[in-house]
Design a protein around this motif. Structure first.
Motif, PDB file in Angstrom:
ATOM      1  N   ARG A 290      45.280   9.401  38.579  1.00 49.09           N
ATOM      2  CA  ARG A 290      46.613   9.810  39.028  1.00 49.09           C
ATOM      3  C   ARG A 290      47.522  10.053  37.835  1.00 49.09           C
ATOM      4  NH1 ARG A 290      47.485   5.449  43.930  1.00 49.09           N
ATOM      5  NH2 ARG A 290      46.067   6.437  45.378  1.00 49.09           N
ATOM      6  N   ARG A 377      55.631  11.433  41.893  1.00 49.59           N
ATOM      7  CA  ARG A 377      55.336  11.142  43.300  1.00 49.59           C
ATOM      8  C   ARG A 377      53.821  11.218  43.548  1.00 49.59           C
ATOM      9  NH1 ARG A 377      60.036  11.150  46.527  1.00 49.59           N
ATOM     10  NH2 ARG A 377      58.595  10.394  48.112  1.00 49.59           N
ATOM     11  N   ARG A 380      51.856   8.085  43.653  1.00 51.45           N
ATOM     12  CA  ARG A 380      51.876   7.264  44.865  1.00 51.45           C
ATOM     13  C   ARG A 380      51.125   7.937  46.019  1.00 51.45           C
ATOM     14  NH1 ARG A 380      58.013   6.601  45.334  1.00 51.45           N
ATOM     15  NH2 ARG A 380      58.298   7.115  43.168  1.00 51.45           N
TER      16      ARG A 380
END
Lengths: 393, 236
Positions: A290, A377, A380
């Motif tokens: 990520r 973002r 998440r």
């Protein structure tokens, strides 16, 4: 690795990328142009004041206070030795200042009457228009704004009344011999300019002056009597104060433009993430962490800004250069001083190194922040949601 | 456990729905060996994709343990699971999930870039993978220029280019016609044979049943049947 992928993504997206880059480049252009126009306006105001009014500086009679017309009555004397020498050498010229009243069209109007040598060429004023009018009682030079206020045209005559050195009121007929088109409203509004010799005769102040303006680059004189030397810095202090007071406005303007640029980039990033949800999920499924996906999108935002900077130079550089050389026609005449500051008809932007460097650094930082904010973002985001294109940003 | 690729014990997966939970997988126990060619079969909503996502580390179990390639997914971080996928897994999706701005070559190259394979080796492996799936003539085409079958073959090449131990395929033939479906399956059978890659399919496509050597039937989140089919490894 991220850099290579980011470049591929940007170049591969073709029209989408170039539209984003164009919008960002347009923001860069607007920030630089508007800030440069603002700087240009302020710089021009200073330059016009120096060219038309201040030159290299002045020596003032100790009683002279340009903001208090009541002082004019006593603010005159013969010029001190070295100051007179400068005048004799044509390196300076005296101005005799007094209060007067004029009666254009039967109305009374208080004015500042200034006697100036018609042959001076130290300040950029068309004073030569005052010479060679032996048939006229008092040849008068006025500005366009004054002409408009008084409805006077060239050749019109009107009564001038003044208080001479013996404190006796005198009057005679003045005739407009020239209407000057000056950007310096301080020479224009409520001013009438007459030949110095005529003023000295009218006021019974032969050989006297109120202040002496000297040409640029002269060192201070020794024998200046009790006259006060006023350098350029002092003479433009009001304008500097005005500019300083205007700094917050300039900053607000700058921030607004930056916000526009930031919103454009932010919007492009949000849209990009929203549209590319499935791609984000795929990258995660292929094993990209990520953090790296966030890095990739942030980098893409940064590269977007970098390309925008290049596009600004290529696409808008010539336009900026053109405006820098030829100015921008404002289409409005502010010579009546309604703006409170000298505003030229053609505004020439000033691109300082500071402006370009500061803008580049600030915009780059903002671009990175607004690229990062929506991208984080992603950190998440659940890969399974992203794969389904279920993205909320 | 020696050759086990996936071991699942008492797996439960729940999703929050409104103020409640929906249980997608209920007490699933499963073991898959290296080189298996397995199908998770069942109707829509039976939990096939959820099970595949949990095995791939894209989703986490609510209860139970999932061990993939000797790593217990419950005890690994996001980054460790990403590394596991990057090095040892390949994914094939129903809607291909090719990156639209990349060419066939670039799409297939991506897993190798992520694995930091050097450019020359990368080129050779990508060329070989594309040759496996028979797309050498489309190497510079973008996904928009390809047919559905060609897109899925590109996705397969991308899934196997780094020679993973396990390939997870979610409805790989759902968007394809019969001819393309058979073509795709034959490619995967061939890869399974030549590379000993384990394949797990989530599918309800009858066309591909003939290729599977193990069929795990799922219904309502539970394994209702686990069927071994005696079929030669070379496929149908």
């Amino acid at each position: 690795m991220l850099f290579k992928i980011a470049i591929k993504n940007l170049l591969g997206a073709k029209l989408r990328t170039w539209l984003n880059v164009f919008v960002t480049a347009l923001s860069f252009f607007m920030i630089i142009l508007f800030s440069a126009m603002y700087d240009g306006m302020r710089e021009h105001a200073k330059q016009v004041t120096i060219d038309t009014e201040i030159a290299g500086g002045a020596y003032w009679h100790p009683e002279y206070d340009p903001l208090d017309p009541m002082t004019f009555e006593d603010a005159h004397s013969a010029l001190p030795g070295d100051v007179q020498l400068l005048v004799d050498q044509k390196k300076a010229f005296p101005v005799l200042v007094s209060q007067a009243s004029i009666y254009p069209g039967g109305r009374i109007m208080p004015v500042i009457m200034k006697g100036i040598p018609p042959g001076q060429n130290i300040v950029n004023m068309p004073t030569d228009a005052l010479s060679g009018h032996d048939d006229i009682a008092i040849p008068v030079l006025i500005g366009k704004g004054m002409a408009s206020d008084t409805k006077l045209n060239i050749g019109d005559s009107f009564t001038i009344r003044w208080l001479d050195t013996d404190r006796t009121y005198d009057a005679d007929e003045g005739t407009v011999v020239h209407i000057m088109d000056t950007e310096n409203f301080k020479l224009d509004m409520s001013h009438i300019w007459i030949p110095l010799k005529k003023a000295q005769t009218m006021l019974a102040m032969e050989g006297e002056g109120t202040y002496v303006t000297y040409e640029k680059g002269l060192p201070p004189v020794q024998d200046k009597g009790d006259w006060i030397p006023r350098d350029v810095k002092y003479l433009i202090r009001d304008m500097e104060a005005l500019i300083e007071a205007d700094e917050p406005n300039a900053a607000i303007m700058y921030i607004i433009l930056l916000c526009f640029a930031a919103m454009g980039i932010f919007n492009a990033q949000v849209l990009s993430i929203f549209r590319r949800g499935r791609e984000i999920g795929t990258l995660m499924a292929l094993g990209m962490t990520r953090t790296r996906v966030v890095g990739l999108f942030t980098l893409e935002g940064g590269l977007n800004a970098f390309l925008a900077a290049i596009m600004t130079v290529i696409l808008f550089g010539p336009l900026l250069w053109y405006f820098g050389n030829n100015g921008i026609w404002l289409g409005v005449d502010y010579s009546d001083g309604a703006m409170g500051i000298i505003v030229e008809k053609y505004l020439i932007p000033v691109y300082s190194v500071g402006l370009v460097v500061t803008t580049t650094i600030i915009v780059s930082i903002i671009v990175l922040i607004v690229s990062y904010l929506p991208s984080r973002r992603i950190a998440r985001m659940k890969p399974t949601d992203a794969l389904r294109g279920k993205v909320t940003v | 456990m020696g050759n086990s690729v996936v071991t699942i014990n008492n797996l439960v997966k729940r999703f929050p729905v409104g103020g409640d939970f929906f249980t997608a997988l209920k007490n699933v126990n499963l073991s898959l060996e290296k080189g298996e060619f397995t199908g998770l079969v069942g109707p829509s909503g039976s939990g096939k994709t959820t099970l595949l996502n949990v095995i791939g580390g894209l989703d986490s179990p609510s209860e139970g343990s999932v061990t993939v390639l000797k790593k217990s997914l419950g005890e690994t971080s996001h980054n460790e699971r990403a590394e596991l996928r990057r090095k040892n897994m390949g994914f094939i999706f129903q809607s291909y999930n090719l990156l639209p701005v990349y060419t066939v070559f670039e799409n297939v190259e991506l897993p190798l870039i992520l694995n930091k394979v050097d450019p020359q080796e990368r080129y050779n492996k990508v060329a070989q993978a594309i040759e496996w799936v028979g797309l050498s003539d489309k190497i510079n085409s973008r996904p928009a220029m390809l047919s559905g079958g060609e897109c899925q073959r590109t996705a397969i090449a991308r899934a196997i280019v780094h020679e993973p131990t396990l390939v997870l395929a979610d409805e790989p033939t759902a968007n394809l016609d019969a001819e393309n479906s058979h073509h795709i399956m034959k490619i995967m059978v061939k890869l399974n044979k030549e590379l000993s890659t384990s394949f797990i399919f989530a599918t309800h496509d009858e066309k591909i049943m003939d290729y599977l050597r193990r069929i795990i039937h799922l219904d309502d989140g539970q394994i209702i049947n686990d069927e071994q089919i005696d079929r030669p490894k070379s496929g149908s």
